[in-house]
Design a protein around this motif. Structure first.
Motif, PDB file in Angstrom:
ATOM      1  N   GLU A   1       0.776  -1.231   0.000  1.00 18.00           N
ATOM      2  CA  GLU A   1       0.000   0.000   0.000  1.00 18.00           C
ATOM      3  C   GLU A   1       0.814   1.290   0.000  1.00 18.00           C
ATOM      4  O   GLU A   1       0.398   2.273   0.625  1.00 18.00           O
TER       5      GLU A   1
ATOM      6  N   HIS B   1      -8.328  -3.859  -0.421  1.00 21.94           N
ATOM      7  CA  HIS B   1      -7.512  -3.928   0.795  1.00 21.94           C
ATOM      8  C   HIS B   1      -6.463  -2.807   0.801  1.00 21.94           C
ATOM      9  O   HIS B   1      -6.344  -2.053   1.767  1.00 21.94           O
ATOM     10  N   GLU B   2      -5.740  -2.696  -0.286  1.00 20.07           N
ATOM     11  CA  GLU B   2      -4.656  -1.696  -0.313  1.00 20.07           C
ATOM     12  C   GLU B   2      -5.211  -0.277  -0.274  1.00 20.07           C
ATOM     13  O   GLU B   2      -4.649   0.601   0.375  1.00 20.07           O
TER      14      GLU B   2
ATOM     15  N   HIS C   1      -6.018   0.984   3.104  1.00 16.91           N
ATOM     16  CA  HIS C   1      -4.840   1.461   3.843  1.00 16.91           C
ATOM     17  C   HIS C   1      -4.511   2.925   3.546  1.00 16.91           C
ATOM     18  O   HIS C   1      -3.804   3.546   4.321  1.00 16.91           O
TER      19      HIS C   1
ATOM     20  N   GLU D   1      -3.469  -4.221   9.565  1.00 18.37           N
ATOM     21  CA  GLU D   1      -3.780  -5.290   8.609  1.00 18.37           C
ATOM     22  C   GLU D   1      -5.151  -5.905   8.864  1.00 18.37           C
ATOM     23  O   GLU D   1      -5.863  -6.264   7.933  1.00 18.37           O
TER      24      GLU D   1
ATOM     25  N   ALA E   1      -7.768  -3.452   7.407  1.00 19.44           N
ATOM     26  CA  ALA E   1      -7.852  -3.508   5.940  1.00 19.44           C
ATOM     27  C   ALA E   1      -8.449  -4.840   5.493  1.00 19.44           C
ATOM     28  O   ALA E   1      -9.204  -4.911   4.520  1.00 19.44           O
TER      29      ALA E   1
ATOM     30  N   TYR F   1      -3.937 -10.637  10.594  1.00 19.20           N
ATOM     31  CA  TYR F   1      -4.813 -10.410   9.441  1.00 19.20           C
ATOM     32  C   TYR F   1      -6.229 -10.924   9.706  1.00 19.20           C
ATOM     33  O   TYR F   1      -7.194 -10.165   9.647  1.00 19.20           O
TER      34      TYR F   1
HETATM   35 ZN    ZN Z   1      -2.526  -4.840   4.251  1.00 17.71          ZN
END
Ligand code: ZN
Ligand code: BES
Length: 967
Positions: free
Chosen positions: A354, A387-388, A391, A410, A413, A476
């Motif tokens: 990211e 996801h990215e 961030h 993490e 995200a 995660y």
């Molecule tokens: Zn991530």
């Protein structure tokens, strides 16, 4: 002793651009004043004195009790960076020694906030060029005079450049530290590195960076900790035929000739105040497609020319705008930058990164071919982009103070990626899939006594291996599951409100996780009709400060509700104390005979909820949609009612709940809480099930049975039972696809079709093998025309190679080498591990450590594929043991890879002998350590122990039940 150089205010230091010098030679510098540009910009010049000294490198003093500041992994808090000027010149051609290098120079302006006569700054694997007899040059800003440099040296272990000054820096004053350096542009996927690919038979080189977590220091000396935020002014020197990219927009390009080499200097706008781990530098000859959001935000997708020309970036571009739009609303904060670049790289260690404004991806994670790629490829792309991009705010705008809070970054995200993706692809029901890809995944690791709490204390995370070790399933997946639970019990609007005020309050700053709890608490207090039994902080502490999760047992005869720490192996010893004694504050959503009830909070170890009594035809289901991070058990009569509901009217329950009943039952059986036969009974209704999530859940649980039993006599009955269960699904898809000529309309129906074909073939359903072999044969006969639908490729390639011989394998290898679409190559790469021929597998294993055959980024996952194969497992395990030190050193430093390798290989370990081998492997390699995979190895030992016991105790029952049911 070093000399002091004072420069008057109006004299601006100019630039130092390093010439092409080999690593070993003595280094000459050119220094000149730059009259045209502000001090923010350096420009090459010539004619300066040469000076030389030897580089000193110290090792920490052994046995010293009082550690020196440079022996500590954390930076002292005396200096605070303000901004950097960084100029880098990567060479995309090797030098006379065959090395690819980069040269550069940088300055950092920092403020002294505590008196010190020591400058400690991160620096790793850089050869520093001498500046007036030292590794660095210091100058005072404003009235401050720079103290003399007495000594400057590199500390290898802690990755520092340390500078001892002759007198202290003045508190409140600012200074500028200048360094010039040379590094190797290696193919190691870390820091500033090189990626290579072929285009029209010509080898091309790309210079690219990966800074997270601790590799920015490998590109230039910097205060490389997330809380050391600063502004970065970047200039890249590059060939005129290439393009340079960085976090900001390019604001200036000038052509120049340096050392006789015609070059271009691309300067980028200063970044926002940001952490070093989010920096990115790229030089390539890629092309892009673009769109402009709201007329001002520039959105571009970059890739190899052929990929862009073939339209492979189009899908990514089409979803990026909507996803950014979604987050702007969700966070109620505008996208903080003026551009958003995303780039697909041929060599990339993680899936994606990211970097703020310049997100980097593996090709498979960004590029989509509408004809050749599968639905699964498409979903992976949107999930990873989502996801990215999440961030860009959470993580980049507001950043954790230290890596111990990585789970928040993490985990967050990993939760909201489902929301962003759902917004862009609303018909996919993608949010349901979180239970497969995160909740169940978290449960699997977190049910071990060797798990660990989400939250770590700051002091527990110091060196690079410990930091890399934080990028794990707990951070995660448990992180995502727990945040989802929080959002569920606060309700999404309240969660989003708290989130938004958190982001606004701490924009461009750093936080600890309790800051988020405080803002969510505020949001709760500002919302009249929301009631929670304790503060967000107190509730969440139960989930973040102790490992594991509860098993909630509901006795529907009495209404008695109890919680216990759920362990996969009840005999495992939990030697980690918990301040909450392994009890949780549990938000329980539940329903009675199909009617949703008011959320119930379990606050103690046991409680009575008379509303949870049921009788007659009624049934009770708790943890609806798996919105809480816990498992549920019932009294036998309620289990029976749920089983009969599944058998008579399974659609009365949502797909998530159907999946959850199966997953809970199988895991409770593994934990010896219910009988294995009860778990097996939850799968009887599957012959009527047509939905993906329950099927996938069941198969993952059966996969465990396959792993445990495919080398024993149980396997025959297991195959017979699964064949019986899958047959109707296989026929269903055969019908709705008009004999495999069409694709099912629904997104997850497409997934389930793959499941049906894959399982049917491996379980020997009639017609399946013939079908697959004929498809693959047709393709071999006419390689230009692949008759296999992209969705089915992974399954078909794997089965065809498993059924086939050398010819099938070699054809796959040829197609792999020729593939121009990374996801196609990746399917073939996985499939080649499916052969049952040992010598082919051994040859393939050898290929994995030859970067001309298999890219380094793919080594560990290819070995894992081989280990998945029952014939390949012993070969892969032997291969890994024999070369552990090489593999660990080459691939071990990165985050996921070696850790995944260990869990991948040990997955099917279940015998005493395998347990013994695993322990021996640990002992034999203790001298090397296991770096970021240390935790995974412990988990593997625990899982193998549990598997071994489980197989011993359950084999006979399983065999008996399966034999009876498949008759
Ligand atoms: Zn991530
Ligand atoms: N920040 C990570 C990338 C990363 C991982 C950097 C490990 C350094 C070490 C990024 O946001 C990420 O999580 N990427 C995931 C993809 C995601 C969809 C789970 C990845 O790379 O697999």
């Amino acid at each position: 002793m070093g000399k002091v150089y004072y420069l008057s205010k109006n004299v601006v230091i100019g630039l130092l651009v390093l010439t092409t010098i080999s690593l070993a030679t003595i280094i000459g510098l050119s220094i000149a004043y730059d009259k045209e540009k502000s001090k923010d910009r350096d420009k090459p010049g010539g004619g300066a004195p040469d000076s030389t000294t030897t580089m000193h490198t110290t090792m920490p003093t052994p046995g010293s009790i009082q550690k020196e500041p440079w022996d500590l992994y954390r930076l002292p808090d005396s200096l605070v960076p303000v901004f950097y000027n960084v100029t880098l010149w990567p060479r995309l051609k090797s030098n006379a020694d065959g090395l690819f290098i980069f040269t550069g120079h940088s300055s950092v302006v920092f403020k002294c906030v505590k008196e010190t006569d020591l400058i400690i700054i991160h620096c790793n694997k850089l050869n520093l060029t001498n500046l007036y007899g030292h590794h660095a040059y210091l100058r005072g800003l404003g009235e401050a005079a720079a103290p003399p440099i007495r000594k400057a040296w590199l500390v290898v272990k802690t990755e520092y450049l340390a500078i001892q000054l002759g007198s202290p820096l003045a508190v409140g004053a600012s200074y500028e530290l200048h360094t010039a350096f040379q590094g190797e542009l290696a193919d190691d996927l870390e820091g500033f590195y090189r990626s290579e690919y072929f285009e029209d038979g010509v080898k091309k080189v790309v210079a690219v960076s990966q800074m997270e977590a601790t590799y920015a220091r490998k590109a230039f000396p910097c205060f490389d900790e997330p809380a050391m935020k600063a502004i970065f002014y970047v200039t890249i020197i590059h060939d005129r035929t290439t393009v340079a990219l960085s976090n900001g927009r390019e604001i200036d390009t000038t052509n120049d000739v340096i050392d006789g080499v015609p070059v271009r200097l691309t300067a980028f706008e200063g970044t926002q105040r940001m952490s070093t781990y989010l920096l990115a530098f790229i030089v390539c000859d890629f092309v892009y497609i673009q769109s402009t959001q709201n007329n001002s935000l520039l959105v571009r997708i970059w890739a190899r020319r052929k990929a862009i020309d073939d339209g492979h970036g189009d899908y990514a571009l089409s979803v990026t705008g909507p996803i950014l739009h979604f987050y702007e609303h969700y966070y109620n904060v505008a996208y903080p930058l003026s551009k958003s670049d995303q780039i697909a790289l041929p060599d990339f260690n993680a899936g994606a990164m990211e970097n703020w404004g310049l997100v980097t991806y593996r090709e498979t994670a960004l590029l989509y071919d509408p004809i050749l790629s599968s639905t699964g490829n498409k979903q992976r792309i949107i999930a990873i982009i989502s996801h990215e991009l999440a961030h860009m705010w959470f993580g980049n705008l507001v950043t954790m103070k230290w890596w111990n809070d990585l789970w928040l970054n993490e985990g967050f995200a990993s939760y909201v990626e489902y929301l962003g993706a759902d917004y862009a692809e609303p018909t996919w029901n993608i949010k349901d899939q979180i239970i497969l890809y995160d909740v169940h995944k978290g449960f699997a690791v977190d049910a071990l006594a060797s798990s660990h709490p989400l939250s770590r204390r700051e002091e527990e995370v110091n060196d690079s291996a410990q930091i890399s070790g934080m990028f794990n399933v707990i951070s995660y997946s448990k992180g995502a599951a727990v945040l989802r639970m929080l959002s569920e019990f606060l309700t999404e609007p309240v969660f989003a409100k708290g989130l938004s005020s958190y982001l606004i309050t701490f924009a461009f700053e750093n936080t600890v996780y309790t800051d988020l709890w405080d803002h969510l608490q505020q949001a709760v207090e500002n919302t009249p009709d929301i009631r929670i039994p304790d503060t967000v902080h107190n509730i969440m502490n139960h989930w973040t400060l102790q490992m594991g999760f509860p098993l909630v047992t509901i006795d529907t005869r009495t209404g008695c509700v109890t919680q216990n720490h759920f362990l996969l192996d009840p005999d495992a010893v939990v030697d980690r104390p918990s301040e909450f004694n392994y009890t949780w504050i549990v938000p329980i959503k539940w329903m009675k005979t199909g009617v949703e009830q008011e959320q119930y909070w379990l606050l103690h170890k046991t409680d009575i909820n008379s509303g949870m009594r049921v009788s007659g035809e009624e049934w009770l289901l708790a943890n609806t949609n798996v919105s809480g991070y816990f498992r549920v058990n019932y009294d036998p009569s309620n289990w029976d009612r749920l089983l009969s509901l599944l058998n008579t009217n399974h659609k009365a329950l949502s797909v998530m709940n159907r999946a959850q009943i199966i997953d809970d039952a199988f895991n409770l059986a593994r934990g010896k809480i219910i009988n294995t036969t009860l778990a097996l009974k939850t799968t009887k209704y599957l012959s009527k099930e047509r939905d993906y999530i329950p099927w996938e859940t069941a198969l993952r649980n059966f996969d465990f049975y396959i792993l445990m039993f495919d080398r024993s006599e149980v396997y025959g009955s297991l195959q017979a039972y699964l064949r019986k269960q899958i047959q109707p699904l296989f026929e269903h898809f055969k019908t709705i696809t008009a004999n495999w000529t069409k694709v099912p309309a629904g997104h997850t129906d497409q997934y389930n079709q793959i499941t049906a074909v894959g399982l049917a073939c491996s379980m020997g359903v009639e017609g399946c093998r013939v079908l697959i072999e004929s498809w693959y044969r047709q393709w071999m006969e006419d390689p230009q025309r692949n008759p296999i639908h992209p969705n089915l490729k992974s399954t078909v390639y794997c089965s065809a190679i498993a059924f086939g011989g050398v010819e099938e394998w070699d054809f796959a290898w040829m197609m792999f080498k020729n593939a121009t679409l990374a996801s196609e190559a990746s399917k073939l790469r996985a499939a080649m591990a499916c052969t049952k021929i040992p010598w082919l597998l051994n040859r393939y294993l050898e290929y994995t450590v030859d970067p001309t055959k298999i890219r380094k980024q793919d080594t560990t996952s290819t070995i894992q594929h081989v280990a998945q194969n029952v014939v390949g497992l012993p070969l892969a395990w032997k291969f890994v043991r024999e070369r552990w030190s090489y593999i660990f050193q080459q691939y071990g430093k990165g985050s996921f890879s070696v850790s995944n390798l260990i869990s991948g290989i040990t997955k099917r370990f279940s015998t005493e002998f395998e347990l013994h081998e695993l322990k021996k492997f640990k002992e034999d390699n203790l001298y090397l350590g296991f770096g970021s995979a240390t935790g995974t190895l412990e988990q593997a030992i625990e899982t193998t122990t549990a598997n071994f016991k489980w197989v011993k105790e359950n084999k006979a029952h399983v065999l008996a039940w399966l034999t009876e049911e498949s008759a």
